[in-house]
Structures are given as C-alpha cells and as structure tokens.
Design an enzyme around this catalytic site. Structure first.
Site, PDB file in Angstrom:
ATOM      1  N   HIS A 100       0.833  -1.191   0.000  1.00 47.57           N
ATOM      2  CA  HIS A 100       0.000   0.000   0.000  1.00 47.57           C
ATOM      3  C   HIS A 100       0.878   1.255   0.000  1.00 47.57           C
ATOM      4  CE1 HIS A 100      -3.222  -2.768   0.741  1.00 47.57           C
ATOM      5  NE2 HIS A 100      -2.693  -3.145   1.891  1.00 47.57           N
ATOM      6  N   HIS A 264       3.155  -7.877   1.537  1.00 51.15           N
ATOM      7  CA  HIS A 264       2.610  -8.892   2.435  1.00 51.15           C
ATOM      8  C   HIS A 264       1.570  -9.752   1.730  1.00 51.15           C
ATOM      9  CE1 HIS A 264       0.005  -5.334   2.791  1.00 51.15           C
ATOM     10  NE2 HIS A 264      -0.981  -6.188   2.979  1.00 51.15           N
ATOM     11  N   ARG A 283      -0.815  -4.533  -6.344  1.00 52.64           N
ATOM     12  CA  ARG A 283      -0.661  -5.988  -6.265  1.00 52.64           C
ATOM     13  C   ARG A 283       0.619  -6.438  -6.946  1.00 52.64           C
ATOM     14  NH1 ARG A 283      -6.070  -4.887  -6.838  1.00 52.64           N
ATOM     15  NH2 ARG A 283      -7.387  -5.747  -5.168  1.00 52.64           N
TER      16      ARG A 283
END
Length: 409
Positions: A100, A264, A283
C-alpha cells in the site's frame, strides 16, 4: 451508543465457517465469507440500529454531522471522514500479494490518474482515493502470513537449501549484494521474467521445495507455503517473490503492523484487522487482478529483517497495539472466566467496540446500556459520554476497541 449491522464480503478466498460461527449463524455458510466490515466505508458502510429498530447508514450519519460523530479535531484532520475501517478477516485460502502507498504516494498517484481520466472503478486503477492505507492485523486464531523482506543472509541460506541449476544465478545475485538494493534487484528481476523463463524456473523450484520438505529441512515451513502458492498459481512470478518474505505464524492476540510499502500476503486464519479507510492497493501477483509492476516498484519498501510481532502494550486489563498510523489505534480487553470487573473507556473521538468472546454490558455515564453478544459491535460517536464495560455470565470475554489515532490541532 448504538448497535451496528455490518456487511459481510463474500470473496472467494474466505471461510465458510469463521464469520458465521462468530455471528451465531448456521455453519457452514452456503458461500465463502471473507470479511466483516465495521465502519463508514462508501463501498459497504455499517448501519446503526436505533432504539425503535430503524436503521441508518453510518456513512450518512457521519456526512450529516461530522463534528458530533467524529469530534472537531478528527473531523478537521480527516475532512469529515471516519479515518479507519475495522474488519474480521477470515482467510481459508491465500490472498493476493500486495503493498500500500504512503500518504504522499497516494495523493500524487490519485491526482495523476484523475488527470488521465481513468475511471475510479476501472480494473487498472491503482489509486481510487488520495489516502494512505496502513493496516494492523491481530490474530483471533492461529494466523499465517508472509510480511516484509527477510534478512538477505537468511534468504541466501534458503535459496541455497533449495538450489537448482536454474536458481543458482539468482542466489548469486543476492549473495553478492545482501542488502535492500540487492533485494530490489532480485525482486525486480523475478517479477519481470518473461513467461517462458518462469515456466522453466518455477517447476524446478517447486520440485526442490518438495525434496526439502520430505527431508524435513530447516526451511520446510517456507517450502510448504511456496508449494501451496505454486499449486494455486502455477505460472505466477509472485511464487518466486514469496521466497523473499518473512513467513509468520501468529498466535491469538499477536499482531503485525503493515506500514506503507510493506509487501505482504495473508495465508490462512481468522483475525481482527484495522486499516485506514482507503482502497489503494498495488498488487504483486497471485491474483487475476491488475498488476502494475512499475507502480509497485515505486511503492514497495525493501527494508529487510525480522517482522516485528506485537502482543500489545498491556495495562491492567487493556492491551494497546502501538503504531505510527494517525488514522487508527486498536486495543484489546480481556476478562478471564469468573472476572466481571468494570473497565472504563474514554475517548475524544469516534469508537467502535467489537465483542469477540463472551457477553458484555456497555454502560454510559448518562445511564444508557447496551448488551453486546459475541460478534456484535457498537458505534460510539465522539459526542457520547464515556462508557464502562464488564463481562456477563461468568465466561471468558474479549473486546476489541477501534479508535482514531491522535489528531493534532
């Protein structure tokens, strides 16, 4: 102080048992149930249940009177938005690998995509909103994840333990530069490999992982994870990228904080998750959804080492999970069987209280009372008086409390 009716998100990777069991519904559910959302997210806001049983969207309440609902400081700091979203996350299968953006990256990326005219709901949109998306996940059951880049010396040891002729040159790449720059170089090389090269390398790696597991090698847990990911995504560069990340098993009550740039992947288990109220995701792979490699590389943080695991800074009964995220703070309150002492909760901002075990009685200073059963949650506007919570029924009880982070003047 009002009970919430919350939305369930039916993503394919979800569990058919965890959320229905928490909510006291028939098990198994007909379809996977992945997330239970508590908050004022525009995509699926909670609804507050009035004394007469009528319902109103929490998003509408906040929009109509942000100062009463959020408090003056919080409303000013976040432009009249509830800055956090609280979730129950129930993963039966692995999610996508992702990172993010920071606040600055999100603001710049959002402005850029707005200028380009990319629709906010387009599949190739990276920044549907201009805000950061830090998150913290706290295990309710044993919870498995990949998070943050492993120390390079450990990664070299892992790669040598499963080394194949095709993998050897990549092992040499990180061995020659065992630092964040070396990780960036290897990661970039792997996620940009031509499909033909991936189709040659991945079967070698997976076969070697099988041998390592059969031999009960040092990295058997990591190799089992790679095999699981490889079976689900047999031609995906994200399987190789997973070799670079810390493999974590969290026990109930343990948490990890994922700041901007942390790469993650949640693997399996049930957890409470709190995150900034944002949809910005970059992504890396292991998903059929859009992957923007150049933008991902702008966002990913290649700092490396062990991923810190928190148990919460414990007070007398309250454990607080500390982060540098201004959008949220999560705390946990526990009552052992037979304990029913009262815990006082005071805040100058908005709160959501979620009961995850037992039954609780929430009493406000003005005399208002609400009973919380397992799986239920309550909304406390900033203008409400302080509340006091105690366990009912003599059984173990657990409460999670979500609040906004500290709002500066």
């Amino acid at each position: 102080m009002e009970l919430l009716r919350n939305a369930v998100r039916p993503y394919a990777w979800g569990s058919r048992t965890a959320i229905p069991e928490l909510l006291g519904r028939p098990v198994p559910a007909p379809h996977p149930e992945a997330e239970l959302w508590m908050g004022a997210h525009p995509g699926d806001p909670s609804h507050v249940i009035g004394p007469d049983g009528t319902e109103r969207s929490l998003l509408e309440l906040v929009d109509a009177d942000p100062v009463t609902q959020l408090g003056e400081k919080c409303a000013k700091r976040w432009g009249g938005r509830l800055p956090f979203l609280l979730k129950i996350l129930a993963a039966e299968e692995p999610l996508s690998m992702q990172a993010h953006p920071s606040a600055a990256q999100a603001a710049e990326g959002h402005a850029r995509e707005e200028q380009l005219g990319i629709p906010r709901d387009a599949a190739n949109r990276n920044y549907p909103d201009p805000t950061a998306k830090p998150e913290l996940v706290c295990a309710l059951t044993e919870f498995h994840a990949l998070a943050g880049f492993r120390a390079p010396d450990r990664t070299v040891k892992l790669l040598k333990a499963i080394e194949t002729p095709g993998l050897a040159k990549y092992t040499g790449l990180i061995e020659a530069q065992p630092d964040p720059s070396g990780l960036r170089a290897l990661f970039t090389t792997w996620i940009t490999l031509p499909q033909s090269a991936l189709d040659s390398l991945l079967p070698e790696v997976l076969d070697s992982c099988v041998r390592h597991v059969q031999e009960h090698g040092e990295f058997a847990v990591e190799c089992r994870t790679i095999l699981e990911l490889g079976e689900a995504h047999p031609r995906d560069a994200g399987v190789l990228a997973a070799l670079l990340l810390n493999r974590l098993t969290l026990r109930a009550g343990e948490a990890i904080y994922l700041p901007a740039g942390n790469l993650h992947l949640y693997l399996h288990g049930t957890a409470v998750e709190i995150l900034a109220n944002s949809d910005n995701i970059l992504r890396c792979g292991l998903t059929p959804k859009h992957v923007d490699v150049p933008e991902l590389l702008r966002v990913v943080d290649f700092a490396c080492g062990e991923m810190p695991v928190q148990c919460g800074d414990s007070g007398e009964r309250v454990s607080v999970y500390r982060t540098d995220a201004p959008e949220f703070e999560l705390s946990r309150v526990e009552w052992a069987a037979g304990q029913d002492d009262e815990i006082s909760l005071d805040s100058a901002g908005p709160q959501i209280l979620l009961c995850t075990a037992g039954d609780l009685l929430v009493t406000a200073d003005d005399g208002e009372k609400v009973e919380l059963r397992r799986g239920q949650s309550v909304w406390l506007p900033a203008a409400d008086p302080p509340v006091h919570v105690r366990a009912l029924g003599g059984e173990r009880a657990q409460l999670f409390r979500a609040t906004a982070g500290t709002c500066e003047d």
